[in-house]
Motif scaffolding. Sequence first.
Motif, mmCIF file in Angstrom:
data_model
loop_
_atom_site.group_PDB
_atom_site.id
_atom_site.type_symbol
_atom_site.label_atom_id
_atom_site.label_comp_id
_atom_site.label_asym_id
_atom_site.label_seq_id
_atom_site.Cartn_x
_atom_site.Cartn_y
_atom_site.Cartn_z
ATOM 1 N N ALA A 122 -4.458 13.403 -2.658
ATOM 2 C CA ALA A 122 -2.997 13.534 -2.599
ATOM 3 C C ALA A 122 -2.433 12.689 -1.463
ATOM 4 N N VAL A 123 -3.062 12.713 -0.301
ATOM 5 C CA VAL A 123 -2.603 11.902 0.825
ATOM 6 C C VAL A 123 -2.676 10.419 0.460
ATOM 7 N N GLY A 124 -3.738 10.002 -0.206
ATOM 8 C CA GLY A 124 -3.875 8.599 -0.625
ATOM 9 C C GLY A 124 -2.792 8.183 -1.596
ATOM 10 N N VAL A 125 -2.477 9.038 -2.565
ATOM 11 C CA VAL A 125 -1.434 8.717 -3.552
ATOM 12 C C VAL A 125 -0.077 8.599 -2.862
ATOM 13 N N ILE A 126 0.220 9.525 -1.957
ATOM 14 C CA ILE A 126 1.503 9.493 -1.236
ATOM 15 C C ILE A 126 1.621 8.208 -0.419
ATOM 16 N N LEU A 127 0.555 7.829 0.282
ATOM 17 C CA LEU A 127 0.578 6.597 1.083
ATOM 18 C C LEU A 127 0.800 5.372 0.194
ATOM 19 N N CYS A 128 0.155 5.321 -0.956
ATOM 20 C CA CYS A 128 0.337 4.184 -1.885
ATOM 21 C C CYS A 128 1.793 4.089 -2.344
ATOM 22 N N CYS A 129 2.381 5.224 -2.668
ATOM 23 C CA CYS A 129 3.781 5.217 -3.121
ATOM 24 C C CYS A 129 4.711 4.739 -2.010
#
Length: 193
Positions: A156-163
């Motif tokens: 989830a942290v990785g997806v948020i950072l990518c966005c």
Amino acid sequence: MADSGNYSCIFPHPEPRQTFIIELVVGQVLRDRTGENIPGAAPEPNIKILDETNDWRLLQCEAHGDPLPTVEWKDSDNNTLHADTPQISERGGRSYITVNITVTKTDRYRCVATQETISHRIATVTAVRLTGSSAGWIVGVVAVVAVVAVVFTLIAVGVILCCLVKKGRITLNRAEDKKKSGEELAGLDPTDP
């Protein structure tokens, strides 16, 4: 025991005659003497399982003989185990001694009956296999859930950072960008050879 004592050893030849005194100490040897037809020698103790769960087993050892034997429980390492207080009863003109123990680990347990006055010791062995508690699988499930939660949090942290990077709210400093900005600070033209 009966043969212990001081013995004289006399050598008449050579001259002069020599005499030596030897002290003989005979220790008690405790062993199974049922084959020696000694009256009152205890037969093999009887082991029963009185109660059990996945975590523990309640064992009972019963022995008889004349004189009444002492009874103790031992583990496979020959450690004497703490057991309940021995109970003495009479049945059919015989005295019986009963000792219970609750065991909590997989092992081989021995019930040992000893009659010191006749140097007799005899034992019965039982194997106990405990499968573990219901608490054991609960701990395993909790550990798996914790690992899954950590993995999902990292995703989830990785997806948020990518966005955030794609929307331009966060910029990443790459090695080329750092090199370029470092050369600009030094007043160098990055296109010069």
